[in-house]
Enzyme design. Structure first.
Site, PDB file in Angstrom:
ATOM      1  CB  CYS A  61      36.827  46.741  41.776  1.00 24.83           C
ATOM      2  SG  CYS A  61      35.735  47.930  42.582  1.00 24.83           S
ATOM      3  CG  ASN A 105      34.475  53.131  41.531  1.00 22.19           C
ATOM      4  OD1 ASN A 105      34.154  54.254  41.136  1.00 22.19           O
ATOM      5  ND2 ASN A 105      35.618  52.918  42.123  1.00 22.19           N
ATOM      6  CB  CYS A 157      34.421  47.119  48.020  1.00 19.82           C
ATOM      7  SG  CYS A 157      32.865  46.981  48.919  1.00 19.82           S
ATOM      8  NE  ARG A 158      36.927  43.838  44.196  1.00 15.15           N
ATOM      9  CZ  ARG A 158      36.790  43.003  43.186  1.00 15.15           C
ATOM     10  NH1 ARG A 158      37.638  41.994  43.041  1.00 15.15           N
ATOM     11  NH2 ARG A 158      35.818  43.149  42.320  1.00 15.15           N
ATOM     12  CB  SER A 159      38.516  50.347  42.371  1.00 12.43           C
ATOM     13  OG  SER A 159      37.144  50.621  42.332  1.00 12.43           O
ATOM     14  CG  ASP A 171      33.653  42.422  45.577  1.00 13.49           C
ATOM     15  OD1 ASP A 171      33.613  43.191  46.562  1.00 13.49           O
ATOM     16  OD2 ASP A 171      32.992  42.621  44.533  1.00 13.49           O
TER      17      ASP A 171
END
Length: 153
Positions: free
Chosen positions: A9, A12, A14-16, A120
């Protein structure tokens, strides 16, 4: 053969890392990592509200630390998954000429959602909504790996 998957993401945090945590819970035999296309948060743990949302669902991502995506990642992983089209574009700009490593949108593995990216939550503040989509995509990714279809572009 061990499957090596990288989730990517922007920062690095939150999402990933959430995708990595969810997927390693579903398929612990896979080698997983996560990275960001920016260097804003290198060395930092996942964002507190994302950790809390993940923890509430039974995923501990507190051990992860942000790192930046680098060109050698194409050689280290069998599949690279971006959380949105902007990250896919930044990943592809670093692709070595000889690399055949597939790069796909993570949401490709959750077509039933109609989502084209994982929004995000750092900006939307919808950590649970992001996790809902991440869980669906992670389950779809696991099924695709078991069926031998995850690496087809």
């Amino acid at each position: 053969m061990t499957t090596r998957i990288l989730f990517v993401c922007l920062g690095n945090i939150c999402r990933s890392p959430a995708a990595e945590g969810v997927f390693r819970a579903l398929m612990p035999e896979a080698v997983t990592d996560s990275a960001g296309t920016s260097d804003w948060h290198v060395g930092e743990p996942p964002y507190g509200p994302m950790q809390a949302a993940a923890r509430a669902r039974g995923y501990d991502i507190s051990d992860l630390r942000a790192r930046q995506f680098v060109a050698p990642d194409f050689d280290r992983f069998d599949l690279i998954l971006g959380m949105d089209r902007g990250n896919i574009d930044r990943i592809e700009r670093l692709r070595p000429a000889r690399s055949q490593t597939p790069v796909r949108l993570f949401t490709d593995f959750a077509p039933e959602t109609g989502a084209t990216e994982v929004p995000d939550p750092y900006y939307t503040r919808d950590f649970d909504g992001a996790l809902d989509l991440i869980e669906r995509a992670a389950k779809g990714l696991r099924q695709a790996i078991l069926a031998g279809a995850a690496f087809k572009i």
